[in-house]
Design a protein around this motif. Structure first.
Motif, PDB file in Angstrom:
ATOM      1  N   MET A  67       0.760  -1.204  -0.018  1.00 33.93           N
ATOM      2  CA  MET A  67      -0.001  -0.044  -0.002  1.00 33.93           C
ATOM      3  C   MET A  67       0.767   1.176   0.173  1.00 33.93           C
ATOM      4  N   THR A  68       0.705   1.927  -0.925  1.00 35.14           N
ATOM      5  CA  THR A  68       1.363   3.502  -0.974  1.00 35.14           C
ATOM      6  C   THR A  68       0.492   4.520  -0.169  1.00 35.14           C
ATOM      7  N   SER A  69       1.113   5.659   0.375  1.00 35.66           N
ATOM      8  CA  SER A  69       0.643   6.531   1.148  1.00 35.66           C
ATOM      9  C   SER A  69      -0.288   7.534   0.184  1.00 35.66           C
ATOM     10  N   ALA A  70      -0.297   7.689  -1.051  1.00 35.01           N
ATOM     11  CA  ALA A  70      -1.145   8.415  -1.703  1.00 35.01           C
ATOM     12  C   ALA A  70      -2.311   7.683  -2.465  1.00 35.01           C
ATOM     13  N   LYS A  71      -2.446   6.479  -2.217  1.00 33.74           N
ATOM     14  CA  LYS A  71      -3.706   5.637  -2.637  1.00 33.74           C
ATOM     15  C   LYS A  71      -4.819   6.089  -1.992  1.00 33.74           C
ATOM     16  N   PHE A  72      -4.995   6.361  -0.572  1.00 31.34           N
ATOM     17  CA  PHE A  72      -6.197   6.154  -0.066  1.00 31.34           C
ATOM     18  C   PHE A  72      -6.558   7.626   0.707  1.00 31.34           C
ATOM     19  N   ALA A  73      -7.788   7.786   0.814  1.00 27.33           N
ATOM     20  CA  ALA A  73      -8.279   9.110   1.413  1.00 27.33           C
ATOM     21  C   ALA A  73      -9.554   8.766   2.512  1.00 27.33           C
ATOM     22  N   ALA A  74      -9.929   9.450   3.369  1.00 30.33           N
ATOM     23  CA  ALA A  74     -10.841   9.323   4.014  1.00 30.33           C
ATOM     24  C   ALA A  74     -11.812  10.602   3.879  1.00 30.33           C
ATOM     25  N   VAL A  75     -13.117  10.102   3.744  1.00 29.06           N
ATOM     26  CA  VAL A  75     -14.194  11.335   3.438  1.00 29.06           C
ATOM     27  C   VAL A  75     -15.251  10.936   4.625  1.00 29.06           C
ATOM     28  N   GLU A 127      -9.092  11.453  13.820  1.00 24.36           N
ATOM     29  CA  GLU A 127      -7.541  11.239  14.216  1.00 24.36           C
ATOM     30  C   GLU A 127      -7.081   9.731  14.020  1.00 24.36           C
ATOM     31  N   THR A 128      -8.075   9.039  14.063  1.00 24.34           N
ATOM     32  CA  THR A 128      -7.667   7.508  13.696  1.00 24.34           C
ATOM     33  C   THR A 128      -7.276   7.535  12.206  1.00 24.34           C
ATOM     34  N   PHE A 129      -8.030   8.179  11.119  1.00 27.54           N
ATOM     35  CA  PHE A 129      -7.700   8.185  10.044  1.00 27.54           C
ATOM     36  C   PHE A 129      -6.310   8.975   9.772  1.00 27.54           C
ATOM     37  N   ALA A 130      -6.351  10.156  10.266  1.00 24.45           N
ATOM     38  CA  ALA A 130      -5.259  11.129   9.837  1.00 24.45           C
ATOM     39  C   ALA A 130      -4.036  10.728  10.545  1.00 24.45           C
ATOM     40  N   GLN A 131      -3.748   9.787  11.460  1.00 29.04           N
ATOM     41  CA  GLN A 131      -2.367   9.360  11.998  1.00 29.04           C
ATOM     42  C   GLN A 131      -1.773   8.164  11.272  1.00 29.04           C
ATOM     43  N   MET A 132      -2.875   7.621  10.373  1.00 28.12           N
ATOM     44  CA  MET A 132      -2.191   6.464   9.484  1.00 28.12           C
ATOM     45  C   MET A 132      -1.541   6.980   8.196  1.00 28.12           C
ATOM     46  N   PRO A 133      -0.190   6.604   7.973  1.00 26.32           N
ATOM     47  CA  PRO A 133       0.625   6.955   6.901  1.00 26.32           C
ATOM     48  C   PRO A 133      -0.123   6.458   5.435  1.00 26.32           C
ATOM     49  N   GLN A 134      -0.850   5.482   5.454  1.00 25.19           N
ATOM     50  CA  GLN A 134      -1.474   5.166   4.254  1.00 25.19           C
ATOM     51  C   GLN A 134      -2.567   6.192   3.909  1.00 25.19           C
ATOM     52  N   ASP A 173      -2.293  19.501   8.236  1.00 26.38           N
ATOM     53  CA  ASP A 173      -1.945  19.496   6.848  1.00 26.38           C
ATOM     54  C   ASP A 173      -2.602  18.502   5.931  1.00 26.38           C
ATOM     55  N   LYS A 174      -3.126  17.558   6.630  1.00 26.34           N
ATOM     56  CA  LYS A 174      -3.762  16.287   5.965  1.00 26.34           C
ATOM     57  C   LYS A 174      -5.377  16.691   5.692  1.00 26.34           C
ATOM     58  N   ILE A 175      -5.893  17.761   6.597  1.00 33.35           N
ATOM     59  CA  ILE A 175      -7.154  17.786   6.526  1.00 33.35           C
ATOM     60  C   ILE A 175      -7.989  18.963   5.975  1.00 33.35           C
ATOM     61  N   GLN A 176      -8.937  18.651   5.151  1.00 34.43           N
ATOM     62  CA  GLN A 176      -9.890  19.521   4.491  1.00 34.43           C
ATOM     63  C   GLN A 176     -11.251  19.652   4.875  1.00 34.43           C
ATOM     64  N   SER A 178     -11.288   1.054  14.631  1.00 37.88           N
ATOM     65  CA  SER A 178     -10.007   0.633  14.629  1.00 37.88           C
ATOM     66  C   SER A 178      -8.898   0.881  13.294  1.00 37.88           C
ATOM     67  N   GLN A 179      -7.861   1.077  13.710  1.00 39.34           N
ATOM     68  CA  GLN A 179      -6.920   0.989  12.455  1.00 39.34           C
ATOM     69  C   GLN A 179      -6.815  -0.328  11.852  1.00 39.34           C
ATOM     70  N   GLU A 180      -7.057  -1.490  12.517  1.00 40.54           N
ATOM     71  CA  GLU A 180      -7.171  -2.793  12.154  1.00 40.54           C
ATOM     72  C   GLU A 180      -8.076  -2.930  11.035  1.00 40.54           C
ATOM     73  N   LEU A 181      -9.369  -2.453  11.372  1.00 38.87           N
ATOM     74  CA  LEU A 181     -10.581  -2.577  10.632  1.00 38.87           C
ATOM     75  C   LEU A 181     -10.103  -1.635   9.200  1.00 38.87           C
ATOM     76  N   ILE A 182      -9.807  -0.471   9.461  1.00 35.89           N
ATOM     77  CA  ILE A 182      -9.163   0.362   8.133  1.00 35.89           C
ATOM     78  C   ILE A 182      -8.335  -0.381   7.213  1.00 35.89           C
ATOM     79  N   LEU A 183      -7.372  -1.153   7.936  1.00 35.57           N
ATOM     80  CA  LEU A 183      -6.655  -1.829   6.931  1.00 35.57           C
ATOM     81  C   LEU A 183      -7.308  -3.048   6.127  1.00 35.57           C
ATOM     82  N   GLN A 184      -8.231  -3.542   6.785  1.00 31.11           N
ATOM     83  CA  GLN A 184      -8.950  -4.570   6.215  1.00 31.11           C
ATOM     84  C   GLN A 184      -9.549  -4.142   5.061  1.00 31.11           C
ATOM     85  N   VAL A 185     -10.234  -3.008   5.333  1.00 33.66           N
ATOM     86  CA  VAL A 185     -10.992  -2.199   4.275  1.00 33.66           C
ATOM     87  C   VAL A 185     -10.192  -1.932   3.002  1.00 33.66           C
ATOM     88  N   MET A 186      -8.975  -1.479   3.360  1.00 30.16           N
ATOM     89  CA  MET A 186      -7.997  -1.048   2.150  1.00 30.16           C
ATOM     90  C   MET A 186      -7.494  -2.356   1.529  1.00 30.16           C
TER      91      MET A 186
END
Length: 230
Positions: free
Chosen positions: A1-9, A41-48, A75-78, A115-123
């Motif tokens: 997984m590369t850091s630029a691939k994923f975003a959270a809305v 914050e859970t999303f924003a602190q993930m490098p992915q 800087d990540k948040i809009q 959880s970040q674990e659940l986010i990673l499973q979605v990715m």
């Protein structure tokens, strides 16, 4: 997984009227900070996660901007203004993503203990299979009721309770929103999966859990406060 691939809305445009509070539900205090900041914050602190877009009520936009301007993840948040309906808030969030983001994970901020674990499973599901949503199997027997009378029982093993994140490629989201703009839907979609299903897109399940339940009522809020205290 590369850091630029994923975003959270994160649609946070509702006013949470069922909470009976003068504050929008997402701004109510939960364990010392507003409800919405947990998942953000859970999303924003993930490098992915390259970007986080928060869609908020127009009248509260400046409040969110003030609250987040000192965030270590600023800087990540809009922040964008949400739409009249949830799907329109998500549409506004998707429209704000930069061109190098490939996948969008849409999450209700009223589900703070994601959880970040659940986010990673979605990715992982997104990359390997395609569009997906988090859902958990029903533990209750489900009845179809009409006029106060049971019509039938639905086999429990077929029933899943939808949660979030619900995710797909940014390109697909934009394509489907353009179709809706051209020909409005005959129903009000309550989540992203219902839009994907309507257009015949396969949607895969990522198993969820009760920690990822939603705060809807004051009783829910008290339950989450008790969980955090533990």
């Amino acid at each position: 997984m590369t850091s630029a691939k994923f975003a959270a809305v994160l649609p946070a445009g509702g006013l949470g009227k069922r909470m009976g509070s003068s504050l929008p539900k997402q701004l109510i205090d939960l364990g010392g900070k507003p409800v919405y900041r947990y998942s953000l914050e859970t999303f924003a602190q993930m490098p992915q996660i390259a970007e986080v877009v928060l869609a908020v009520p127009a009248d509260w936009k400046s409040h969110f901007e003030e609250d987040l301007k000192v965030s270590p993840f600023a800087d990540k948040i809009q922040i964008v203004v949400g739409g009249k309906e949830r799907w329109q808030s998500v549409q506004n969030g998707i429209a704000a993503l930069s061109s190098n983001v490939k996948f969008a994970l849409v999450h209700d901020v009223a589900r703070p203990l994601l959880s970040q674990e659940l986010i990673l499973q979605v990715m992982e599901t997104l990359e390997k299979k395609g569009a997906c949503l988090v859902a958990r199997p029903s533990v209750d027997t489900v009845k179809v009721v009409k006029d106060g009378k049971v019509e039938c029982t639905i086999p429990r093993e077929k029933i899943y309770l939808a949660q979030t994140p619900q995710a797909a490629s940014v390109e697909l989201f934009r394509e489907l929103y353009a179709k809706i703009e051209a020909e409005p839907l005959a129903f009000l979609p309550t989540d992203e999966a219902s839009i994907l299903e309507h257009f015949g897109v396969p949607v895969y399940i990522v198993p969820g859990d009760t920690l990822n339940d939603k705060i809807t009522t004051p009783a829910d809020l008290e339950r989450f406060r008790a969980m955090l205290e533990k």
